[in-house]
Design a protein around this motif. Sequence first.
Motif, mmCIF file in Angstrom:
data_model
loop_
_atom_site.group_PDB
_atom_site.id
_atom_site.type_symbol
_atom_site.label_atom_id
_atom_site.label_comp_id
_atom_site.label_asym_id
_atom_site.label_seq_id
_atom_site.Cartn_x
_atom_site.Cartn_y
_atom_site.Cartn_z
ATOM 1 N N GLY A 251 4.036 17.632 24.179
ATOM 2 C CA GLY A 251 4.693 18.982 24.612
ATOM 3 C C GLY A 251 4.421 19.653 23.145
ATOM 4 N N ARG A 252 5.127 20.771 23.218
ATOM 5 C CA ARG A 252 5.059 21.644 22.103
ATOM 6 C C ARG A 252 6.569 21.827 21.577
ATOM 7 N N ILE A 253 6.962 21.488 20.331
ATOM 8 C CA ILE A 253 8.373 21.670 19.717
ATOM 9 C C ILE A 253 8.320 22.256 18.441
ATOM 10 N N SER B 203 8.892 9.336 13.098
ATOM 11 C CA SER B 203 9.512 8.879 14.348
ATOM 12 C C SER B 203 9.834 10.313 15.181
ATOM 13 N N LYS B 204 9.969 10.547 16.462
ATOM 14 C CA LYS B 204 10.206 11.434 17.236
ATOM 15 C C LYS B 204 11.360 12.220 16.727
ATOM 16 N N THR B 205 12.434 11.308 16.461
ATOM 17 C CA THR B 205 13.662 11.990 15.908
ATOM 18 C C THR B 205 13.525 12.674 14.665
ATOM 19 N N SER B 206 12.688 12.075 13.801
ATOM 20 C CA SER B 206 12.762 12.724 12.401
ATOM 21 C C SER B 206 11.794 14.237 12.634
ATOM 22 N N PHE B 207 10.890 14.097 13.483
ATOM 23 C CA PHE B 207 9.972 15.052 13.788
ATOM 24 C C PHE B 207 10.491 16.080 14.078
#
Length: 58
Positions: free
Chosen positions: A7-9, A50-54
């Motif tokens: 997905g896009r964030i 990590s996804k959280t850091s991203f």
Amino acid sequence: MSIWKSGRIKGELLAELSTKTPDQAEADALEAAWLHGLTESGWLSAEQTSKTSFVMDR
């Protein structure tokens, strides 16, 4: 079992791979195979995080 999510964030593409198996050796082999394939295809950036850091850093 491998599940591919993307997905896009904030305008950037995020891809997540989840390997679910009770067998550690199988999980390690799946991770290595995906990492190799994604690296060879040019999908991985030099700044893996990590996804959280991203999400939090943006």
